[in-house]
Scaffold this motif. Structure first.
Motif, PDB file in Angstrom:
ATOM      1  N   ASN A   1      -0.922   2.915   3.398  1.00 21.78           N
ATOM      2  CA  ASN A   1       0.385   2.258   3.482  1.00 21.78           C
ATOM      3  C   ASN A   1       1.131   2.626   4.755  1.00 21.78           C
ATOM      4  O   ASN A   1       2.275   2.237   4.932  1.00 21.78           O
ATOM      5  CB  ASN A   1       1.245   2.659   2.279  1.00 21.78           C
ATOM      6  CG  ASN A   1       0.914   1.846   1.063  1.00 21.78           C
ATOM      7  OD1 ASN A   1       0.922   0.627   1.109  1.00 21.78           O
ATOM      8  ND2 ASN A   1       0.598   2.509  -0.034  1.00 21.78           N
TER       9      ASN A   1
ATOM     10  N   GLY B   1       8.350   6.667  -3.031  1.00 22.99           N
ATOM     11  CA  GLY B   1       8.447   5.522  -2.141  1.00 22.99           C
ATOM     12  C   GLY B   1       7.237   5.459  -1.233  1.00 22.99           C
ATOM     13  O   GLY B   1       6.560   6.473  -1.009  1.00 22.99           O
ATOM     14  N   LEU B   2       6.975   4.263  -0.723  1.00 26.94           N
ATOM     15  CA  LEU B   2       5.784   4.076   0.105  1.00 26.94           C
ATOM     16  C   LEU B   2       5.924   4.708   1.487  1.00 26.94           C
ATOM     17  O   LEU B   2       4.966   4.776   2.238  1.00 26.94           O
ATOM     18  CB  LEU B   2       5.477   2.582   0.247  1.00 26.94           C
ATOM     19  CG  LEU B   2       5.022   1.902  -1.052  1.00 26.94           C
ATOM     20  CD1 LEU B   2       4.754   0.435  -0.814  1.00 26.94           C
ATOM     21  CD2 LEU B   2       3.781   2.588  -1.614  1.00 26.94           C
TER      22      LEU B   2
ATOM     23  N   ARG C   1      -7.731   0.610  -1.698  1.00 22.05           N
ATOM     24  CA  ARG C   1      -6.950  -0.618  -1.843  1.00 22.05           C
ATOM     25  C   ARG C   1      -5.865  -0.471  -2.916  1.00 22.05           C
ATOM     26  O   ARG C   1      -4.830  -1.139  -2.867  1.00 22.05           O
ATOM     27  CB  ARG C   1      -7.897  -1.769  -2.203  1.00 22.05           C
ATOM     28  CG  ARG C   1      -7.239  -3.097  -2.153  1.00 22.05           C
ATOM     29  CD  ARG C   1      -8.168  -4.243  -1.777  1.00 22.05           C
ATOM     30  NE  ARG C   1      -9.517  -4.165  -2.261  1.00 22.05           N
ATOM     31  CZ  ARG C   1      -9.961  -4.787  -3.353  1.00 22.05           C
ATOM     32  NH1 ARG C   1      -9.144  -5.482  -4.089  1.00 22.05           N
ATOM     33  NH2 ARG C   1     -11.215  -4.692  -3.691  1.00 22.05           N
ATOM     34  N   PHE C   2      -6.104   0.436  -3.876  1.00 23.60           N
ATOM     35  CA  PHE C   2      -5.144   0.683  -4.953  1.00 23.60           C
ATOM     36  C   PHE C   2      -3.770   1.063  -4.379  1.00 23.60           C
ATOM     37  O   PHE C   2      -2.746   0.788  -4.980  1.00 23.60           O
ATOM     38  CB  PHE C   2      -5.669   1.795  -5.859  1.00 23.60           C
ATOM     39  CG  PHE C   2      -4.820   2.079  -7.060  1.00 23.60           C
ATOM     40  CD1 PHE C   2      -4.758   1.180  -8.108  1.00 23.60           C
ATOM     41  CD2 PHE C   2      -4.078   3.250  -7.147  1.00 23.60           C
ATOM     42  CE1 PHE C   2      -3.984   1.438  -9.223  1.00 23.60           C
ATOM     43  CE2 PHE C   2      -3.293   3.513  -8.255  1.00 23.60           C
ATOM     44  CZ  PHE C   2      -3.252   2.606  -9.289  1.00 23.60           C
ATOM     45  N   GLY C   3      -3.759   1.679  -3.190  1.00 22.82           N
ATOM     46  CA  GLY C   3      -2.503   2.087  -2.566  1.00 22.82           C
ATOM     47  C   GLY C   3      -1.720   0.937  -1.956  1.00 22.82           C
ATOM     48  O   GLY C   3      -0.566   1.094  -1.610  1.00 22.82           O
ATOM     49  N   LEU C   4      -2.352  -0.224  -1.838  1.00 23.68           N
ATOM     50  CA  LEU C   4      -1.697  -1.354  -1.168  1.00 23.68           C
ATOM     51  C   LEU C   4      -1.061  -2.298  -2.173  1.00 23.68           C
ATOM     52  O   LEU C   4      -1.635  -2.586  -3.216  1.00 23.68           O
ATOM     53  CB  LEU C   4      -2.708  -2.117  -0.322  1.00 23.68           C
ATOM     54  CG  LEU C   4      -3.155  -1.417   0.965  1.00 23.68           C
ATOM     55  CD1 LEU C   4      -4.363  -2.123   1.541  1.00 23.68           C
ATOM     56  CD2 LEU C   4      -2.017  -1.384   1.975  1.00 23.68           C
ATOM     57  N   LYS C   5       0.132  -2.785  -1.817  1.00 23.64           N
ATOM     58  CA  LYS C   5       0.853  -3.662  -2.734  1.00 23.64           C
ATOM     59  C   LYS C   5       0.249  -5.057  -2.785  1.00 23.64           C
ATOM     60  O   LYS C   5       0.133  -5.670  -3.831  1.00 23.64           O
ATOM     61  CB  LYS C   5       2.304  -3.784  -2.268  1.00 23.64           C
ATOM     62  CG  LYS C   5       3.218  -2.754  -2.897  1.00 23.64           C
ATOM     63  CD  LYS C   5       4.649  -3.244  -2.901  1.00 23.64           C
ATOM     64  CE  LYS C   5       5.416  -2.696  -4.069  1.00 23.64           C
ATOM     65  NZ  LYS C   5       5.247  -1.273  -4.303  1.00 23.64           N
TER      66      LYS C   5
END
Lengths: 263, 265
Positions: B159, B85-86, B108-112
């Motif tokens: 996140n 989970g985030l 940025r890959f970590g951001l939805k």
């Protein structure tokens, strides 16, 4: 200054290393022909092959045959690449699809494209379609097999990162799976194009009125061994050029790593 | 403890009760973790030390949600953990950056959400946090080990997770870079006030960073002792109190006869 001239020296050395073996072979071939060890009817000397090549080039005959063969390859390879990539990605991502198609792929894969010629002629006649079909078959399997392999080799550690960050399925495929599989996919395309080029010649050897393969077959019947050799050299050169083109393309796209250049 | 989350709840940030996990090796159950009880409060920094094979990484992977097959209860703010989970970020021993994405794209890959001004600001802030603003367009292969690990930390924090998990994050770095990164983590913790759990085999690292040090024993993995480190930051690795705690932890691993620290002083 010194390093600059050293570099020049090194570059010339590389050029010499690159062409030396070929040159030695050609010189030996010419010498053995001149000395009478090689009969011209069995293998014409390089001088005569060159003269024939010049004549066929200036008359536009060679270019016409090459053009026809290349178009056939592009058609067959294009279909194989599209279908191979699409199916390969699907099968690579889905275990179910892999189980359902695996046996069929493995059974058809070992059948050489040449063995398909009789049925290809029955199904498609002796026109363009049968040739394109043979080429398609040759190129299809390297593309699909490498695509599946590339996807299967997705780094498990990166998969965990994607799971922790709850990355969406489409993003996972586009940013994790496909870039990772890309080098392997490119290898598949490269091998596929090579096989396609070999298959066009095979297809033209049997039933055709044009193309490089036809050129060789026709010259054989007329005992023009110099034209046969010109045809063979043409196949080699075009194949090499295609390979270079695709690896250049690969280097343009893969900017994220330095390539191992040999010890 | 900070008072900033007091209005939220009295539940601990992370609660672990009676956690056990077995691995199946040739259809034989090998216990990896056995009866782990641990509570971690909001904003706390807990360091877990143990020799290799003590299950400390498994424990972290369970908290991260990567391993879901276990017995016992693991809960985050009162809710059972059933998967990733985030609300939890993770940094691994290897940086695990995507080689085909730039530093900025990796964070940025970590951001939805997609690309927007807000995303850009978040990414910039976190690159700034780890001191890599000038490297946004570099590829991972162009970075040193320490820099790559900083990017991994930025990716895990972008996140704004409630809990940051670190699995031997500096184990592969050289000694000098490691010390630098430890100071960096302290600075980040001060700025972000994230609850952090660090798994390490470096006892000094554990004492330098942790509010508490959890000592684990091997086969099966059990909590042997929990030692409170009540020293102000920045901690002096050569101070009497530091060495005393180190001595206490060493005692958990080695017999009295051979205490390596006694030669170190």
């Amino acid at each position: 200054m010194t390093s600059g001239s050293n570099r020049h020296l090194q570059t010339s050395l590389y050029v010499v290393q690159y062409f030396a073996l070929l040159l030695i072979l050609v010189v030996a071939w010419q010498a053995l022909s001149d000395l009478g060890y090689i009969q011209p009817i069995i293998l014409p000397p390089p001088s005569r092959v060159l003269a024939t090549l010049w004549g066929m080039t200036t008359s536009g005959l060679l270019a016409r045959h090459i053009g026809i063969s290349v178009i056939r390859v592009l058609e067959g390879f294009g279909i194989a690449a599209l279908l191979g990539l699409a199916l390969g990605i699907g099968i690579g991502l889905s275990r179910t699809l892999d189980r359902m198609t695996g046996l069929l792929i493995q059974l058809i894969k070992p059948i050489p494209p040449i063995a398909w010629i009789p049925v290809a002629i029955l199904w498609f006649g002796i026109g363009e379609q049968s040739k394109v079909y043979i080429i398609f078959l040759g190129a299809f399997f390297p593309v699909i097999i490498n695509t599946i392999d590339g996807i299967r080799q997705t780094d498990h550690k990166l998969v965990e990162v994607a799971r922790i960050l709850e990355v969406s399925k489409s993003r996972f495929i586009w940013q994790v799976v496909l870039p990772g599989a890309f080098p392997t996919i490119m290898t598949g395309l490269r091998v596929g194009l090579m096989v396609a080029w070999m298959c066009v010649v095979a297809a033209e050897l049997i039933a055709a009125g044009s193309g490089v393969g036809y050129l060789i077959m026709d010259a054989r019947q007329l005992s023009q061994s110099d034209v046969v050799v010109v045809g063979m050299i043409t196949i080699g050169v075009i194949g090499k050029l295609m390979d270079s083109l695709i690896s250049l393309l690969e280097k343009r796209v893969i900017t994220w790593k330095s390539v191992f250049s040999g010890v | 403890m900070s008072t900033k989350h007091n209005e939220r709840k009295t539940e601990p940030r992370l609660g672990i009760e009676g956690l056990s996990k077995n691995y199946l090796v040739r259809s034989e159950a090998i216990p990896a973790l056995d009866g782990i009880d641990l509570t971690i409060e909001d904003g706390e920094f807990v360091a877990i030390v143990g020799s290799s094979g003590c299950g400390k990484s498994t424990l972290l992977r369970i908290i991260a949600g990567l391993e879901t097959d276990y017995a016992g209860r693991v809960s985050l703010a009162g809710k059972s953990i059933t998967g990733p989970g985030l609300d939890r970020g993770m940094v691994f021993q290897e940086h695990r950056l995507l080689p085909w994405l730039t530093v900025e794209q990796n964070v940025r890959f970590g951001l939805k959400t997609g690309y927007s001004g807000e995303v850009r600001k978040l990414v910039d802030e976190h690159l700034d946090l780890v001191g890599l603003s000038g490297f946004a367009n570099a590829y991972p292969y162009q970075l040193s080990g320490g820099m790559a690990q900083r990017v991994a930390i930025a990716r895990a924090l972008v996140n704004q997770p409630e809990l940051l998990l670190m699995d031997e994050p500096f184990g592969a770095l050289d000694a000098l870079t490691r010390i630098q990164m430890q100071q960096e983590v302290l600075r980040i913790r001060k700025a972000e006030k994230t609850t952090m759990i660090l798994v390490t085999h470096d006892i000094d690292e554990a004492i330098f960073l942790g509010d508490r040090v959890v000592v684990m024993s091997s086969r099966p993995g059990r909590i042997k002792r929990v030692i409170k480190v009540d020293l102000p930051h920045p901690r002096d690795r050569g101070s009497y109190e530091f060495v005393k705690i180190r001595q206490e932890i060493y005692r958990e691993f080695f017999k009295e006869a051979e205490l390596p620290f006694s030669y170190a002083i």
